[in-house]
Design an enzyme around this catalytic site. Structure first.
Site, PDB file in Angstrom:
ATOM      1  N   THR A 409      31.120 -11.110 -14.757  1.00  0.00           N
ATOM      2  CA  THR A 409      31.066 -12.502 -15.592  1.00  0.00           C
ATOM      3  C   THR A 409      31.995 -13.280 -14.601  1.00  0.00           C
ATOM      4  O   THR A 409      32.245 -12.977 -13.611  1.00  0.00           O
ATOM      5  CB  THR A 409      32.154 -12.194 -16.839  1.00  0.00           C
ATOM      6  OG1 THR A 409      31.455 -11.201 -17.534  1.00  0.00           O
ATOM      7  CG2 THR A 409      32.277 -13.538 -17.433  1.00  0.00           C
ATOM      8  N   ASP A 451      26.535  -5.067 -26.041  1.00  0.00           N
ATOM      9  CA  ASP A 451      28.216  -5.574 -26.473  1.00  0.00           C
ATOM     10  C   ASP A 451      27.997  -5.290 -27.964  1.00  0.00           C
ATOM     11  O   ASP A 451      29.101  -5.472 -28.792  1.00  0.00           O
ATOM     12  CB  ASP A 451      28.229  -7.098 -26.093  1.00  0.00           C
ATOM     13  CG  ASP A 451      28.885  -7.234 -24.666  1.00  0.00           C
ATOM     14  OD1 ASP A 451      29.320  -6.119 -24.030  1.00  0.00           O
ATOM     15  OD2 ASP A 451      29.030  -8.100 -24.069  1.00  0.00           O
ATOM     16  N   SER A 481      34.201 -10.453 -25.053  1.00  0.00           N
ATOM     17  CA  SER A 481      35.973 -10.812 -24.615  1.00  0.00           C
ATOM     18  C   SER A 481      36.133 -11.981 -23.994  1.00  0.00           C
ATOM     19  O   SER A 481      37.185 -12.122 -23.578  1.00  0.00           O
ATOM     20  CB  SER A 481      36.187  -9.481 -23.815  1.00  0.00           C
ATOM     21  OG  SER A 481      36.335  -8.180 -24.776  1.00  0.00           O
TER      22      SER A 481
HETATM   23  N1  GLY Z   1      29.776  -8.863 -21.702  1.00  0.00           N
HETATM   24  C1  GLY Z   1      31.206  -8.918 -21.903  1.00  0.00           C
HETATM   25  C2  GLY Z   1      31.778  -9.776 -22.804  1.00  0.00           C
HETATM   26  O1  GLY Z   1      31.027 -10.657 -23.247  1.00  0.00           O
HETATM   27  O2  GLY Z   1      32.962  -9.347 -23.403  1.00  0.00           O
END
Ligand code: GLY
Length: 599
Positions: A409, A451, A481
């Site tokens: 991310t 998720d 998260s």
């Molecule tokens: N894909 C990880 C999150 O959004 O927590």
């Protein structure tokens, strides 16, 4: 640059859970005595995980744009220069605070801007609002989507197939923020990303290594193989990653806005691939996607207003954790001592117990997130922490009364000259998402459907064991998260924007950055660099980074904790507005991304 922060030496007020306020001197370390230092700039700051993208945002600030223009330009540029972390095929969350009246530029008549205005939170001399551009489950998604004939989760399908892709939200979210709150024309904001895609991104050693690490995933897809493995080998340092199809997609967005992505040739390329390969996303799913303006949640932590976003963002859990640990004087027991880390890990487990069992996408009706943050709720939770002994996941899960009823991310933080702050976290989930690039459109697809809870009791890729509240259903957004966060001075003036990648470790990364900065008084760079821990209830263990001492680990073992050494967790990108003028920026040393060659 060494700038003494004399104001940090003032006493701060700590508000106790019952509203009792007591004055106390924090254990403040003078900035010049610390080993690491933030960079300083006089006219705004962009912190991002890759320098060419950070420069794209800085160009917007130099051209008279505000923090929103810069954050949007940087995030689009990251979708070109860090394609394994984020991209047009993903989603995320953005949180902004701007001084003065808003929305900007007389664009407030647009329906989405009117909606955003209705969700603004006034704070100090401005207001804050969030944009939830998390991906959405397609209309054909069902709760048993990833279960095989024996009722077992098919991990391959949940993470590496076209079915693992949820309807992307990044384009709609960034455009909504820029249209309603930016100052510059959209084509100008997209120009650096288009240029990077056309002229090519110089391949760094890190990028080449990440391609090598992802080679099995990427080579399984013909379009990814062609893009990243010309001649069958990963792009090498010194070569350039050229993305002409992505450049054309970005140009369609620059000209047509949302229609450049959710309709026309881009949409046809995406839905054509889905139809051919067993994916679920249809033209109707793309047409129906909307980014959601959301009112931020607010708490006071040691007198500082802290803003984060409600579910499906991770912000509620971060704010719960800050409230849980606020009165515990964690740092009077020393940074990263066992006496500090034990209650911190226990608080993390309790907050994740609630997150994993109770939270999910609230839909268009905002949930009563505040009830998780009320004094009574926090005190009940805090009372569950045993100060000298770890309470196992088995013990916590066996007592449902504990629950009130109720990476890859990337993150960008920007401060502009007027004190405007933006924090935006976006992702395609794992490194390179599901590894599938849309032919003709040039972007990788997310695998965020993983998720969701594919099955109660089965862990997802981050080891999170989540509940029914996060089940798969058409039109729902999976729990995340991602936690873009803003912090203000007690008088309501803007102070810090931060956030991080790291999957389920994002929330605990942001927590420790804030505790180190606000609770200990470390400068922003030292606060980010300090070793971190993570605990999420299940697996029932503390993950720890290099730098936590062997003595501390032994004391934690004696309190009943299982321990697991982790690779570096998170990569916070943070900025701080300086009272005397200018701003600080910090790039997390954990994932410093070198330039391939000076440009
Ligand atoms: N894909 C990880 C999150 O959004 O927590």
């Amino acid at each position: 640059m060494r700038t003494p922060l004399a104001w940090l030496l003032l006493p701060v007020v700590v508000a106790g859970p019952g509203g009792v306020a007591l004055a106390q001197q924090t254990n403040v370390l003078q900035e010049r005595d610390q080993r690491t230092h933030p960079v300083w700039g006089p006219r705004g700051m962009v912190a991002a995980g890759e320098p060419l993208a950070a420069e794209a945002g800085a160009r917007m600030l130099r051209a008279g744009g505000n923090a929103v223009d810069a954050a949007v330009a940087t995030t689009f540029a990251l979708s070109v220069s860090l394609p394994h972390s984020t991209g047009l095929g993903g989603g995320g969350f953005l949180l902004l605070w701007l001084p003065g009246a808003s929305p900007a530029l007389g664009r407030s008549h647009l329906p989405e801007c009117r909606q955003a205005r209705g969700r603004e939170l006034p704070l100090g001399r401005g207001s804050a609002v969030g944009v939830d551009f998390r991906e959405v489950a397609p209309a054909a998604a069902r709760s048993d989507l990833f279960l095989d004939a024996r009722g077992t989760v098919d991990r391959q399908r949940a993470t590496r197939s076209l079915q693992s892709t949820a309807v992307p939200g990044t384009v709609a979210g960034l455009l909504l923020a820029q249209r309603c709150y930016g100052r510059l024309p959209l084509p100008q904001v997209l120009a650096p990303a288009i240029q990077l895609a056309r002229r090519g991104v110089p391949v760094s050693r890190n990028f080449s290594q990440s391609l090598q690490a992802g080679s099995v995933l990427l080579k399984a897809d013909p379009t990814s193989r062609q893009l990243f493995f010309p001649g069958g080998v990963p792009l090498q340092p010194g070569q350039r990653l050229l993305q002409p199809q992505l450049a054309a997609t970005l140009e369609r967005i620059a000209q047509g806005g949302n229609a450049g992505f959710y309709a026309g040739p881009t949409a046809e390329a995406l839905t054509g691939l889905m139809a051919q390969g067993g994916g679920l996303i249809t033209p109707a799913d793309l047409r129906a996607y909307r980014a959601r303006p959301v009112m931020p949640l607010q708490i006071s932590f040691r007198g500082h207003p802290v803003l984060a976003l409600p579910p499906p963002s991770g912000g509620l859990t971060l704010l719960q954790l800050l409230r849980l640990v606020e009165p515990q004087e964690l740092y009077s027991t020393g940074l990263n001592s066992a006496a500090t880390l034990h209650p911190l890990a226990e608080a993390m487990n309790l907050a994740y117990l609630q997150r994993n069992n109770l939270l999910g996408d609230p839909g268009d009706t905002p949930i009563a997130a505040e009830r998780f943050l009320e004094d009574d709720a926090i005190q009940r939770l805090r009372a569950q922490i045993n100060p000298s002994r770890h309470r196992s996941a088995v013990e916590l899960l066996a007592k449902p009364a504990l629950m009130q009823e109720g990476s890859d991310t990337t993150h960008v933080s920007v401060a502009d000259r007027q004190g405007g702050l933006v924090a935006v976290t976006s992702s395609i989930n794992f490194a390179y998402g599901n590894g599938i690039t849309v032919p003709g459109a040039g972007f990788l697809l997310n695998n965020q459907m993983d998720d969701f809870s594919a099955k109660i009791g089965s862990p997802n890729a981050f080891g999170l064991v989540q509940g029914r509240a996060n089940g798969i259903a058409p039109g729902r957004r999976p729990l995340s998260s991602m936690t873009p966060t803003l912090v203000f001075r007690p008088d309501g003036s803007p102070w810090i924007a931060t956030g991080s990648p790291g999957g389920s470790r994002i929330i605990t990364t942001v927590l420790q950055v804030l505790l180190n900065r606000i609770g200990v008084g470390l400068n922003l760079a030292a606060a980010v660099a300090a070793p971190r821990i993570h605990s999420q209830l299940l697996p029932d263990r503390i993950e720890w980074e290099e730098g936590i001492s062997a003595d501390t680990l032994q004391l934690l073992r004696e309190r009943g904790h299982a321990l697991q050494r982790a690779v570096a967790m998170g990569a916070a990108q943070s900025v701080e507005v300086i009272r005397g003028g200018g701003s600080y920026g910090v790039n997390d040393p954990r994932r410093a991304w070198e330039l391939a060659q000076p440009e």
